[in-house]
Design an enzyme around this catalytic site. Sequence first.
Site, PDB file in Angstrom:
ATOM      1  N   LYS A   1       0.738  -1.129  -0.012  1.00 25.06           N
ATOM      2  CA  LYS A   1      -0.052  -0.146  -0.013  1.00 25.06           C
ATOM      3  C   LYS A   1       0.881   1.255   0.055  1.00 25.06           C
ATOM      4  O   LYS A   1       1.649   1.390   0.814  1.00 25.06           O
ATOM      5  CB  LYS A   1      -0.943  -0.154   1.132  1.00 25.06           C
ATOM      6  CG  LYS A   1      -1.908  -1.165   1.212  1.00 25.06           C
ATOM      7  CD  LYS A   1      -2.554  -1.728   2.621  1.00 25.06           C
ATOM      8  CE  LYS A   1      -1.469  -2.051   3.693  1.00 25.06           C
ATOM      9  NZ  LYS A   1      -1.904  -2.486   4.881  1.00 25.06           N
TER      10      LYS A   1
ATOM     11  N   THR B   1      -7.074   9.590   9.904  1.00 24.71           N
ATOM     12  CA  THR B   1      -7.832   8.335  10.658  1.00 24.71           C
ATOM     13  C   THR B   1      -6.853   7.169  10.680  1.00 24.71           C
ATOM     14  O   THR B   1      -5.795   7.215  10.300  1.00 24.71           O
ATOM     15  CB  THR B   1      -9.138   7.988   9.881  1.00 24.71           C
ATOM     16  OG1 THR B   1      -9.698   6.911  10.443  1.00 24.71           O
ATOM     17  CG2 THR B   1      -8.679   7.295   8.338  1.00 24.71           C
TER      18      THR B   1
ATOM     19  N   GLY C   1      -6.775   2.469  10.869  1.00 23.75           N
ATOM     20  CA  GLY C   1      -7.427   1.460  10.678  1.00 23.75           C
ATOM     21  C   GLY C   1      -7.515   1.136   9.083  1.00 23.75           C
ATOM     22  O   GLY C   1      -8.287   0.155   8.840  1.00 23.75           O
ATOM     23  N   THR C   2      -7.169   1.871   8.364  1.00 29.60           N
ATOM     24  CA  THR C   2      -7.089   1.885   6.847  1.00 29.60           C
ATOM     25  C   THR C   2      -6.769   0.536   6.326  1.00 29.60           C
ATOM     26  O   THR C   2      -7.389  -0.266   5.592  1.00 29.60           O
ATOM     27  CB  THR C   2      -6.370   2.795   6.064  1.00 29.60           C
ATOM     28  OG1 THR C   2      -7.063   4.151   6.418  1.00 29.60           O
ATOM     29  CG2 THR C   2      -6.619   2.887   4.640  1.00 29.60           C
ATOM     30  N   GLY C   3      -5.436   0.118   7.146  1.00 28.71           N
ATOM     31  CA  GLY C   3      -4.931  -1.206   6.546  1.00 28.71           C
ATOM     32  C   GLY C   3      -5.606  -2.356   7.153  1.00 28.71           C
ATOM     33  O   GLY C   3      -5.701  -3.259   6.299  1.00 28.71           O
ATOM     34  N   CYS C   4      -6.150  -2.267   8.153  1.00 24.61           N
ATOM     35  CA  CYS C   4      -7.074  -3.443   8.907  1.00 24.61           C
ATOM     36  C   CYS C   4      -8.202  -3.778   7.646  1.00 24.61           C
ATOM     37  O   CYS C   4      -8.607  -4.798   7.330  1.00 24.61           O
ATOM     38  CB  CYS C   4      -7.394  -3.195  10.152  1.00 24.61           C
ATOM     39  SG  CYS C   4      -6.447  -2.846  11.404  1.00 24.61           S
TER      40      CYS C   4
END
Length: 263
Positions: free
Chosen positions: A178, A211, A213-216
Amino acid sequence: MNRRPSRPIALTIAGSDSGGGAGIQADLKTFAALHVHGTSAITCVTAQNPREVRAVQPLRPDMVRAQLEAVCAELPPRAVKTGMLYSPAIIRVVAGFTFPGNPPLVVDPVMVATSGAPLLQPRAVRVLTAELLPRATLVTPNVPEAQWLVGRPLKDMEDLRQAARSLHERHGCAVLIKGGHLKGLRTAPDLFYDGRQELLLEAPRIARLHTHGTGCTYAAAVTACLARGESLVRAVTTAKAFITRALAGAYRAARHDVLHPGA
């Protein structure tokens, strides 16, 4: 006759985020948004909010194993995702576990929180690369995590291409790096490579969004798509569109931006 609709099952093995933005909480919201039944094995309890991780309490490895056994006994997953594993002992439990039907395994190598707090013990990196990645179907590092895994800086898309090939050659799994941490780009590019096919997945970069939690959420979306029976290439493509919508539809909770997986 039972006429209730059926849903495929996905399993997330990760830490709990008390702030609700990442970890198990983000994964289960993503599974639900993609019409997959989510099951979980919690590896760590964290005391955190979007600003900081205040404390981490890992579960005993035997308790992690007990959760896996309980889920697989009655709810065998069609795809599995790992997130925060934290310690060598927990990684070895997951790497050594026999999942019924040998479902695809998506490894999100969670190392550091967005706030900067370490989420993987330093000595656990070697166990992750030696014992878990060879079992993985896909590994989904961001740029800082990929730099850790390949041992060199990654500054542009050509670096990402070389890193993806290196990780595939070392571990045999497909790779999705990513690229959101790359500087000076007007898009958010991700690089997928599976040994045969390379894909550049791009979306507009969303400015002024802070923010976590994007990778999760991204890895959980891939996992949900695999549980639904999609090919790996289709799963990562669908997941890219999903995370783009989740970012664009972010909402405010108190003073913080929160991803909206149902957007």
